[in-house]
Design a protein around this motif. Structure first.
Motif, PDB file in Angstrom:
ATOM      1  N   SER A   1      -2.679   5.549   6.568  1.00 22.69           N
ATOM      2  CA  SER A   1      -4.002   4.654   6.784  1.00 22.69           C
ATOM      3  C   SER A   1      -4.410   3.924   8.088  1.00 22.69           C
ATOM      4  O   SER A   1      -5.815   2.965   8.228  1.00 22.69           O
TER       5      SER A   1
ATOM      6  N   ALA B   1      -9.521   2.512  -1.101  1.00 25.66           N
ATOM      7  CA  ALA B   1      -9.410   1.214  -1.027  1.00 25.66           C
ATOM      8  C   ALA B   1      -8.133   0.518  -1.510  1.00 25.66           C
ATOM      9  O   ALA B   1      -8.096   1.888  -2.817  1.00 25.66           O
ATOM     10  N   SER B   2      -7.357  -0.047  -0.920  1.00 24.40           N
ATOM     11  CA  SER B   2      -6.050  -0.603  -1.522  1.00 24.40           C
ATOM     12  C   SER B   2      -6.716  -1.702  -3.847  1.00 24.40           C
ATOM     13  O   SER B   2      -7.646  -2.417  -3.025  1.00 24.40           O
TER      14      SER B   2
ATOM     15  N   GLU C   1      -5.122   4.148  -6.094  1.00 20.86           N
ATOM     16  CA  GLU C   1      -5.924   3.528  -5.339  1.00 20.86           C
ATOM     17  C   GLU C   1      -6.638   4.035  -4.024  1.00 20.86           C
ATOM     18  O   GLU C   1      -7.252   3.448  -2.967  1.00 20.86           O
ATOM     19  N   TYR C   2      -5.616   3.818  -3.040  1.00 23.11           N
ATOM     20  CA  TYR C   2      -5.283   4.371  -1.704  1.00 23.11           C
ATOM     21  C   TYR C   2      -4.524   6.130  -1.537  1.00 23.11           C
ATOM     22  O   TYR C   2      -4.422   5.267  -0.113  1.00 23.11           O
TER      23      TYR C   2
ATOM     24  N   GLU D   1       0.705  -1.003  -0.396  1.00 27.06           N
ATOM     25  CA  GLU D   1      -0.103   0.146  -0.056  1.00 27.06           C
ATOM     26  C   GLU D   1       1.061   0.845  -0.214  1.00 27.06           C
ATOM     27  O   GLU D   1       0.299   1.884  -0.438  1.00 27.06           O
TER      28      GLU D   1
ATOM     29  N   ASP E   1     -10.582   0.933   4.862  1.00 24.01           N
ATOM     30  CA  ASP E   1     -10.508   0.193   3.038  1.00 24.01           C
ATOM     31  C   ASP E   1     -12.879   0.317   2.953  1.00 24.01           C
ATOM     32  O   ASP E   1     -13.671  -0.271   3.433  1.00 24.01           O
TER      33      ASP E   1
END
Length: 817
Positions: free
Chosen positions: A728, A661-662, A652-653, A635, A739
């Motif tokens: 996060s 969300a990863s 995406e993270y 991540e 998430d």
């Protein structure tokens, strides 16, 4: 004689509200075996040691120690020597004490020995010394004013005279510059309303604040009785007292946003009277939720120089109150608003109620102040407009509250002033008004000074106090200042220099003084850039968010102790060496054992991958120009090269792009996390002000004895400490991570984002030189054995530490007279 924790201002910081026995007394046997106390000495050998042992004192433990503090001389007694079975002990008739003192050396009853051999001579010596001091001048006589210091019979300790404050000292009115500290009372692991009921803690803080050369403290709301007991105790023995500015906080839940709603209005006036009763030592308050309570028997009115009325009132509340009560004004004996807004009249009436009640009950008056902030200033800011051409749509400039409309009656002998919270980085017009560029001090441009000057010109009828100012630490930034005085992200050294400069400007612009925000870091606080990511929000007081500016404003760091033992150790036979993982409620620590300093100084590059959850999601490739793959999806990536270290996230993270969300990737792309911190604006002339994003999250090299250092490369080790929220992690106590695959176009609200408990942490690393990978950690292509479980964290394992700002203020306050 005060039995209090020993230690000077440099060694006193580690004491807590739950102290160990050995923290309370100096443990050191003098080389000579004799500890001389005034005219009396305690023989630490032979007979003296026997007496101390019989009194329950371990060998080598001084019975009495003298501590020369800034507040004066304090003696510490290591046992209760005042206990004696002798029926005449409490009387000590003439001649009897001398007889028993001689006899007690061979007394058959050892319980009498310490009393006559130690306690009586010691107390005689101390009282004689105190009498000599009292014969000269005592702090109490020098500071407490006569009961009737006004010709009309009004008792006054302080008063507003023109644009200055004066305090009665030694029977003379003397000009007084407020050099204060704001006291939030939320210890780590506690909410704001869970205030300590510990007089010893408060007494210690007062000693430390006085040693910083401050002359006053400010409270936001009524504190527990122990606070006022400690303040009175401290001031009655201090060479110079700490004065109190007591705020009376109106509830933040306002029905229909209307301050004049009957029940709300009545409750606030009742709280005003109750607070005055408490500070005059005449209140017993039953236990109540969210507010202080108890038996208030200590009168601290002789130390109270001002009452602050109100809080940072919100624009929507001002608008609603004015609309719902159109035309409402107030005329009082002490304060009036004959031609102003209903919200201004409401606060003036609250101040008038306070003055009237104190005078009617105690024939005393104290200066009152209306609390405010720049969001409500009466200035029209050209930079706070919008594309519709209507500033009323801009929150920071849509409403105003002007204290110039408040009039002071002739019966008000103490006076009135404005108390404002003014920072150099918010509201945004602090950053965007071009006119502030013209203000300079000896160091150059200072936009903060430009605003202070304009603000004082816009409200010139009454004197003004900067009741809050300061600069925050913490790793991340929530607002950017063109002068570098950002909301967060500042090193401790830089913020110390900045705070001193801001105070210089406050004094130069002839304000009543300044009150620094704040004394201690408060883990219970939050700001708009972190609030959505501390989940569940009710658990956030149990850990310290080191990227949150609001949690890191303290002059005193309230920090988790650095963990001594790793919760996981990962062995590696190659160049990268072993890795140990440690953790506390602030950081995840990564300790690599190899010659990192030599490797980096010779042109090496280190990439560290962090897989925080779900081994199959995340980025598997470290960089686009490298073929090497991680054993699990990452991540986050830490890139250390050319003397710098940066944190990056898989796209995406990346919370800066509102992605939470990863997702699985193998293209080597990571992004800097740079959220918007200053929103785009439009000036009145139509010109646009671009948005500003935070700088990329960069680690600072240095020792971990400062909260702003995150990476250390020395000898044969590389150590990093990573703030949990930067990864996060929404709750490090349970290793819960964010998430949420939903699409957002802004930061969500509190507790809105979805979370999941991590299945463990996986750390990997590459050592690169000349574009070639020299070693990987782990060596195999599988994460097996490298996924470690969540650490066990202790929210109660914390300590106090003075930051650089403490010493900068000590020097500055010492120069301001």
């Amino acid at each position: 004689v005060s039995v209090l924790p020993s230690g000077d201002s440099e060694t006193d910081w580690g004491l807590r509200d739950r102290v160990r026995y050995e923290d309370w007394f100096t443990i050191a046997e003098p080389e000579s075996g004799v500890r001389r106390i005034a005219d009396f000495s305690i023989d630490a050998t032979n007979e003296g040691r026997r007496l101390l042992t019989e009194a329950g004192i371990p060998p080598g433990f001084p019975a009495i120690t003298l501590n020369n503090q800034d507040a004066g001389q304090v003696y510490f007694m290591a046992a209760s020597f005042g206990a004696s079975p002798d029926r005449l002990a409490s009387l000590i008739p003439a001649g009897y004490g001398a007889f028993k003192t001689l006899l007690s050396a061979v007394a058959a009853d050892p319980r009498s020995g310490p009393f006559w051999k130690i306690y009586v001579p010691f107390m005689r010596s101390v009282t004689a010394e105190a009498s000599r001091v009292a014969a000269g001048k005592t702090a109490l006589a020098a500071t407490i004013p006569p009961q009737n210091s006004d010709p009309e019979g009004v008792a006054l300790l302080s008063r507003i005279s023109g644009k200055s404050m004066e305090v009665m000292q030694s029977g003379v009115w003397k000009p007084f510059i407020i050099k204060g500290v704001n006291l939030g009372l939320a210890l780590p692991n506690r909410w704001f309303t869970d205030m300590p009921r510990d007089a010893a803690l408060y007494h210690r803080w007062f000693r430390q604040i006085a040693a910083m050369n401050a002359n006053s403290v400010r409270l936001y709301t009524l504190a527990p009785p122990e606070f006022y007991q400690a303040l009175d105790d401290f001031n009655r023995s201090a060479l110079s007292p700490l004065y109190l500015l007591q705020e009376i906080w109106p509830d933040e839940e306002v029905p229909s946003h209307n301050y004049l709603e009957a029940a709300y209005d009545a409750a606030y006036e009742a709280e005003i009277r109750l607070t005055l009763d408490a500070l005059h030592g005449a209140a017993t308050i039953a236990e109540r939720r969210g507010r202080a309570w108890g038996a208030y028997a200590t009168d601290v009115s002789d130390w109270t120089i001002a009452y602050l009325v109100g809080r940072e009132l919100e624009p929507l509340e001002i608008e609603a109150t004015d609309k719902l009560n159109k035309g409402w004004t107030y005329s009082g004996r002490y304060l009036s608003v004959p031609a102003g807004s209903p919200s201004e009249a409401w606060l003036a009436r609250a101040c008038d109620t306070l003055v009237e009640y104190e005078y009617a009950t105690w024939k005393r008056q104290t200066p009152t102040a209306a609390v405010g902030w720049p969001v409500l200033d009466p200035i029209t800011h050209p930079s706070e407009w919008n594309v519709e051409g209507d500033r009323k749509l801009e929150y920071n400039d849509r409403a105003e509250f002007n204290i110039d409309r408040i009039e002071v009656g002739v019966a008000n002998k103490a006076g009135f002033f404005g108390a404002f919270h003014i920072y150099p980085n918010y509201p945004d017009f602090m950053n965007n008004e071009k006119s502030y560029d013209a203000y300079t001090d000896k160091q150059g441009r200072l936009r903060y000074g430009g605003y202070l000057r304009e603000f004082a010109q816009a409200q010139s009828r009454h004197p003004l106090l900067v009741a809050e100012f300061g600069l925050a630490n913490g790793m991340a930034t929530a607002h950017i200042s063109p002068d570098g005085y950002d909301h967060g992200g500042m090193s401790e050294d830089a913020s110390a220099k900045g705070i001193a400069r801001l105070m210089d400007a406050i004094v130069a612009e002839k304000y009543l003084g300044g009150i620094v925000f704040e004394w201690i870091d408060e883990w219970a606080k939050k700001t708009w850039t972190t609030e959505p990511f501390m989940i569940p929000y009710d658990a956030q007081v149990h850990w310290h968010n080191m990227i949150d500016p609001e949690q890191n404003y303290g002059i005193i760091a309230m920090e988790a102790r650095e963990p001594s033992q790793p919760f996981a150790r990962l062995e590696h036979p190659g160049l990268a060496g072993s890795l140990a993982l440690r953790a506390n409620v602030e950081y995840l620590y990564l300790d690599f054992a190899f010659d990192a300093a030599g490797f980096l100084s010779s042109g090496g590059r280190i990439l560290i991958g962090l897989d925080t959850y779900d081994r199959q999601r995340g980025q598997f490739r470290y960089a686009k120009d490298l073929e090497a793959l991680s054993p699990s999806g990452m991540e986050f990536l830490i890139d250390i090269v050319d003397g710098e270290a940066f944190l990056k996230a898989v796209p995406e993270y990346n919370i800066a792009s509102y992605h939470f969300a990863s997702r699985t990737r193998k293209d080597g792309i990571f992004e800097f996390v740079r959220p918007i911190v200053n929103k785009a604006r439009v000036r009145r002339d139509g010109s646009k002000i671009a948005e500003l994003r935070a700088e990329r999250l960069q680690f600072r090299f240095g020792d971990f004895d400062k909260s702003d250092a995150n990476i250390s490369a020395s000898g044969t080790s590389l150590k990093l400490r990573l703030p949990w929220n930067a990864l996060s992690v929404s709750d490090p106590l349970t290793l819960t991570v964010i998430d949420d695959a939903r699409r957002f176009d802004t930061f969500p609200g509190r507790d809105e984002l979805g979370t999941v408990k991590s299945d463990g942490l996986a750390v990997s690393a590459l050592l690169i030189k000349d574009g070639k990978v020299l070693d990987t950690l782990p060596a195999s292509g599988s994460p097996d054995g490298w996924v470690v479980p969540p650490p066990a964290l202790d929210p109660d394992d914390w300590q106090e530490r003075p930051k650089a700002a403490y010493y900068a203020l000590k020097e500055l306050f010492g120069q301001l007279q």
